[in-house]
Design a protein around this motif. Sequence first.
Motif, mmCIF file in Angstrom:
data_model
loop_
_atom_site.group_PDB
_atom_site.id
_atom_site.type_symbol
_atom_site.label_atom_id
_atom_site.label_comp_id
_atom_site.label_asym_id
_atom_site.label_seq_id
_atom_site.Cartn_x
_atom_site.Cartn_y
_atom_site.Cartn_z
ATOM 1 N N PRO A 314 0.808 -1.231 0.000
ATOM 2 C CA PRO A 314 0.000 0.000 0.000
ATOM 3 C C PRO A 314 0.834 1.271 0.000
ATOM 4 C CG PRO A 314 0.054 -0.981 2.195
ATOM 5 C CD PRO A 314 0.750 -1.940 1.287
ATOM 6 N N ASN A 315 2.137 1.191 0.337
ATOM 7 C CA ASN A 315 2.956 2.394 0.400
ATOM 8 C C ASN A 315 4.409 2.055 0.067
ATOM 9 O OD1 ASN A 315 4.326 1.553 2.933
ATOM 10 N ND2 ASN A 315 2.277 1.824 3.790
ATOM 11 N N GLY A 316 5.225 3.088 0.005
ATOM 12 C CA GLY A 316 6.630 2.901 -0.304
ATOM 13 C C GLY A 316 6.944 3.302 -1.741
ATOM 14 N N ILE A 317 8.252 3.317 -2.051
ATOM 15 C CA ILE A 317 8.700 3.692 -3.397
ATOM 16 C C ILE A 317 9.286 2.473 -4.095
ATOM 17 C CG2 ILE A 317 10.455 4.968 -4.704
ATOM 18 C CD1 ILE A 317 10.078 7.302 -2.966
ATOM 19 N N VAL A 318 8.876 2.275 -5.354
ATOM 20 C CA VAL A 318 9.475 1.271 -6.227
ATOM 21 C C VAL A 318 10.147 2.026 -7.368
ATOM 22 C CG1 VAL A 318 9.068 -0.674 -7.782
ATOM 23 C CG2 VAL A 318 7.770 -0.492 -5.647
ATOM 24 N N LEU A 319 11.462 1.864 -7.500
ATOM 25 C CA LEU A 319 12.227 2.590 -8.511
ATOM 26 C C LEU A 319 12.672 1.647 -9.617
ATOM 27 C CD1 LEU A 319 14.520 4.834 -6.265
ATOM 28 C CD2 LEU A 319 12.635 5.608 -7.703
ATOM 29 N N VAL A 320 12.550 2.099 -10.859
ATOM 30 C CA VAL A 320 13.081 1.363 -12.010
ATOM 31 C C VAL A 320 14.205 2.222 -12.580
ATOM 32 C CG1 VAL A 320 12.597 0.342 -14.258
ATOM 33 C CG2 VAL A 320 10.846 0.306 -12.477
ATOM 34 N N THR A 321 15.415 1.664 -12.658
ATOM 35 C CA THR A 321 16.577 2.457 -13.049
ATOM 36 C C THR A 321 17.220 1.925 -14.320
ATOM 37 O OG1 THR A 321 18.302 1.202 -11.884
ATOM 38 C CG2 THR A 321 17.003 2.750 -10.582
ATOM 39 N N GLY A 322 18.016 2.777 -14.945
ATOM 40 C CA GLY A 322 18.714 2.422 -16.180
ATOM 41 C C GLY A 322 18.902 3.657 -17.024
ATOM 42 N N GLY A 402 8.253 12.853 -3.411
ATOM 43 C CA GLY A 402 7.922 11.445 -3.615
ATOM 44 C C GLY A 402 8.187 10.615 -2.378
ATOM 45 N N MET A 403 9.303 10.877 -1.694
ATOM 46 C CA MET A 403 9.631 10.137 -0.476
ATOM 47 C C MET A 403 8.590 10.378 0.619
ATOM 48 S SD MET A 403 12.791 8.725 -0.948
ATOM 49 C CE MET A 403 13.956 8.843 -2.311
ATOM 50 N N ARG A 404 8.212 11.649 0.777
ATOM 51 C CA ARG A 404 7.216 11.956 1.812
ATOM 52 C C ARG A 404 5.879 11.304 1.500
ATOM 53 N NH1 ARG A 404 9.708 17.287 1.603
ATOM 54 N NH2 ARG A 404 11.028 17.544 3.450
ATOM 55 N N ALA A 405 5.511 11.297 0.202
ATOM 56 C CA ALA A 405 4.258 10.635 -0.182
ATOM 57 C C ALA A 405 4.317 9.156 0.155
ATOM 58 C CB ALA A 405 4.011 10.835 -1.672
ATOM 59 N N ALA A 406 5.483 8.525 -0.086
ATOM 60 C CA ALA A 406 5.633 7.098 0.208
ATOM 61 C C ALA A 406 5.561 6.823 1.695
ATOM 62 C CB ALA A 406 6.964 6.603 -0.352
ATOM 63 N N MET A 407 6.027 7.770 2.514
ATOM 64 C CA MET A 407 6.046 7.581 3.968
ATOM 65 C C MET A 407 4.716 7.935 4.614
ATOM 66 S SD MET A 407 9.884 9.132 4.607
ATOM 67 C CE MET A 407 9.943 8.865 6.383
ATOM 68 N N THR A 408 3.774 8.479 3.801
ATOM 69 C CA THR A 408 2.465 8.859 4.357
ATOM 70 C C THR A 408 1.326 8.065 3.723
ATOM 71 O OG1 THR A 408 2.359 10.698 2.781
ATOM 72 C CG2 THR A 408 3.207 11.182 4.986
ATOM 73 N N GLY A 409 1.629 6.837 3.286
ATOM 74 C CA GLY A 409 0.557 5.936 2.876
ATOM 75 C C GLY A 409 0.279 5.835 1.399
ATOM 76 N N HIS A 410 1.206 6.277 0.531
ATOM 77 C CA HIS A 410 0.999 6.169 -0.908
ATOM 78 C C HIS A 410 2.046 5.254 -1.532
ATOM 79 C CE1 HIS A 410 -0.551 10.166 0.334
ATOM 80 N NE2 HIS A 410 -1.526 9.908 -0.535
#
Length: 567
Positions: A314-322, A402-410
């Motif tokens: 439900p929350n956290g950041i998923v990063l795709v890099t390259g 983006g980090m704050r959004a991930a830490m507040t339930g997104h």
Amino acid sequence: MARPEKFRLGDLLVQKSCITLEQLEYVLSEQKRSGRKFGRLVVELGYTTDEAVARAIASQIGGEFVDLHKVRVGAAMQSLIPETLARRLRLIAVEDRGASVLVGFADPGNLLAYDEAVRVLNRPVDIAVVVESALRDALDAVYRDSGKVNSIVDELNTELGTGELDLGELGALTGSEDAPVVRLIESIFEEARKLRASDIHIEPQERTVVVRFRIDGVLHRHMEASSRVASAVVLRLKLVAGLDISEKRLPQDGRFGVKIGGHPVDMRMSTLPTQYGECVVLRVLNQSSAVVTLNRLAMPKHILDGFRAAIARPNGIVLVTGPTGSGKTTTLYSALAELNTPDTKIITVEDPVEYRLPGINQVQVNEKIDLTFGRILRTCLRQDPDVILVGEMRDKETAEIGMRAAMTGHLVLSTLHTNDAISTPARLIDMGVARFMVAMSVHMILAQRLLRLMCEHCREPAELEPDQLTWLRLEAGSRADELVYRKARGCSRCNGSGYTGRRGVYEMLEMTRPLIEAANNEDPGVFVRAAREQMAGKTLRADAARLVMEGLTTAEEAMRVTFQIDD
């Protein structure tokens, strides 16, 4: 080689055991009834194949059989025989042998075609027999629309004249939809679509302008014209993209939509002032392309399962890099397609919007009116989203929001330009993001590249170079010595490159508890060592070696793409 003699094809095929006498009699009766060609009928009835017929004829006349799907016919061959003659007489110049020319004939019994080839080439002709369907493909590959393009370029040069042109005169030349410059650009776009080009490069040189296409990640030269043509082409493109045509000293960015072959395509345009004029790069974004599902990305099972588990949170950041052009956006849109359900609100912030997805709120950045990533993201958080996609974390402000959004339930999905998964946290910290925010908000990092796949039509057994075998042994162990390797020679179907299409290779770094603690350590080496230990044997190099072992790509390609992340 001497002029070929007439022969009866039916008797020849019986003699070569390609067909039986009974089949010969039946085909002759059908030929008499329908008036169709014997060679076409015998293949359509399933008695033999095009290749068997061509080989039999080559043997009879003492010529060669050439499989045009497996032989690369160089672009230089188009200058030997005019395209109209080649298509009318169903022949192609295959190889310039100096004293003679090897010419492929779909109908070597056509003595008129042989005589015309000798007359045009003014040299002896060595006869090769080719299959007609392969000949058509080869003619398209060698000539493409060269005659059409050359005539348009000549017409444009005539209009431009020999004197200096001011901006007003150029505008008049490029304003009409029937103007030569418009037709030239259309022909370039059409050819780019046929060849599946992702980018079009228009580069002015001292005396010429060169057009190159990026196909499967590699640049290929398409055409060259007089440098005077460059000004008209660039001016027309700037007009369409709504850029300032009087400004040639500063870079500009724009975009416009066109229809190519009935398909809507968005063009993202970038100009750069160079020594000899403005260089233009167009990114081709095909709006009619369907979003690929996660299952079709061909990820290794452990990575697909881990990625699905990460985007299900439900929350956290998923990063795709390259790097640019490594398929990051395609992967993220595949994830969005899976998350796009009636009970989930998804908002995307992109520059530009590359795919249209129904049921998703997509916002396009517009720096000209101060509609920036940061401004849109702050507003997005007041729109009650469940999932936010940020096209790219390109600065500290975007990353921190983006980090704050991930830490507040997104759940936040985004991309970052890094060489591999391990270096990603360090890149975020280098951008100015607090170390604790990176450690606590990033849940998973997926690094990826795209490898070109070998052409199925011209691949053949090949020996590995010593350095390639050493590299493969490091990744695959003793299995590297057990396989028969292949390499594609290049043919008309792959445009002579030896490759057709691409497939992703991946590595995944999940932020486990030990890695979170390591990321909080002031010494970056602590995190690197812990991450390497966790990812042992599951790196991008290992996944690229897997495709080599499966015979899908070459060791050369795998090494080329993964070299920059090698130890």
